[in-house]
Design a protein around this motif. Structure first.
Motif, short mmCIF file in Angstrom:
data_model
loop_
_atom_site.label_atom_id
_atom_site.label_comp_id
_atom_site.label_asym_id
_atom_site.label_seq_id
_atom_site.Cartn_x
_atom_site.Cartn_y
_atom_site.Cartn_z
N ASN A 1 0.81 -1.24 0.11
CA ASN A 1 -0.05 0.08 -0.09
C ASN A 1 0.77 1.16 -0.01
O ASN A 1 1.80 1.33 0.89
CB ASN A 1 -0.88 -0.02 1.29
CG ASN A 1 -1.60 -1.20 1.30
OD1 ASN A 1 -2.41 -1.48 0.20
ND2 ASN A 1 -1.72 -1.90 2.45
N CYS B 1 -2.10 4.53 -3.79
CA CYS B 1 -2.36 3.19 -4.81
C CYS B 1 -1.88 2.17 -3.88
O CYS B 1 -1.19 2.07 -2.93
CB CYS B 1 -1.68 3.57 -5.95
SG CYS B 1 0.23 3.62 -5.84
N THR B 2 -2.02 0.93 -4.80
CA THR B 2 -1.59 -0.42 -4.06
C THR B 2 -0.67 -0.82 -5.52
O THR B 2 -1.38 -1.04 -6.54
CB THR B 2 -2.96 -1.23 -3.90
OG1 THR B 2 -3.43 -0.81 -2.83
CG2 THR B 2 -2.00 -2.64 -3.22
N ILE B 3 0.32 -1.27 -5.10
CA ILE B 3 1.36 -1.79 -6.36
C ILE B 3 1.73 -3.42 -5.84
O ILE B 3 1.81 -3.76 -4.55
CB ILE B 3 2.62 -1.05 -6.23
CG1 ILE B 3 3.40 -0.90 -4.99
CG2 ILE B 3 2.30 0.13 -6.97
CD1 ILE B 3 4.61 -0.26 -5.42
N THR C 1 1.75 4.50 -11.99
CA THR C 1 0.42 4.80 -11.55
C THR C 1 0.18 6.28 -11.38
O THR C 1 -0.99 6.56 -11.64
CB THR C 1 0.24 4.10 -10.23
OG1 THR C 1 1.05 4.36 -9.18
CG2 THR C 1 0.47 2.38 -10.40
N ARG C 2 1.29 6.82 -10.89
CA ARG C 2 1.12 8.64 -10.74
C ARG C 2 2.16 9.15 -11.62
O ARG C 2 3.17 9.25 -11.32
CB ARG C 2 1.31 8.79 -9.42
CG ARG C 2 0.47 8.08 -8.36
CD ARG C 2 -0.97 9.02 -8.16
NE ARG C 2 -1.86 8.47 -7.54
CZ ARG C 2 -2.91 9.09 -6.94
NH1 ARG C 2 -3.14 10.13 -7.65
NH2 ARG C 2 -3.82 8.15 -6.13
#
Length: 166
Positions: free
Chosen positions: A6, A16-18, A36-37
């Protein structure tokens, strides 16, 4: 098996979650966050295991840091960045230009409308000052290796102020 992390900001706002491999290094985590960002390029990221903790080294592995499935990693946005080589080139370009303007056109800055020629000593000083900074520019462009890629852009103004107006 991948580790699900997380990602939250330092203010504890979830981002986000990766999913990454346990053998992944922190730089890999930064790359996943950047995917993601888009606004958080890897140069802008500072990753920490605790909100008030220290920055984690880019080469540390998740396994060695004790991250497990469901762990939280905190990211701090460092803001706009500028490359160190560019910083040094900008810093060292100002002094010879400013010195030359003051030395060659003193009438622009002093209440003396006459154009008095430079003395030999002033001419030698101008040459030495210029050669000194040209050498620094050359070294910054072609010799130095920088340990960090970037620094915050806001520091450029402080650094240039020091070199240009001292």
């Amino acid at each position: 098996m991948n580790i699900k992390l997380n990602v939250s900001t330092i203010k504890n706002v979830p981002l986000c979650t990766i999913c990454v491999a346990p053998t992944a290094i922190i730089k890999d985590v930064k790359l996943e966050i950047a995917k993601t960002r888009k606004s958080l390029r890897i140069e802008r990221q500072s990753l920490r295991s605790e909100i008030k903790g220290k920055d984690i080294d880019n080469n540390a592995t998740l396994k060695s840091l004790g991250f497990e499935n469901g762990s939280t990693i905190y990211v701090k946005d460092l803001g706009p960045q500028i490359g160190w080589r560019t910083v040094y080139l900008i810093e060292y370009l100002g002094p010879p230009i400013i010195y030359a303007i003051f030395a060659c056109k003193p009438a622009l800055f002093y209440n003396n409308p006459q154009n008095i020629p430079m003395s030999t000593a002033a001419c030698i000083a101008l040459i030495c000052w210029t050669v000194h900074y040209v050498k620094r520019l050359y070294e910054s462009a072609f010799v130095h290796r920088f340990s960090h890629d970037t620094m915050p852009l806001r520091n450029l103004f402080k650094n240039c102020g020091y070199y240009w107006f001292r």
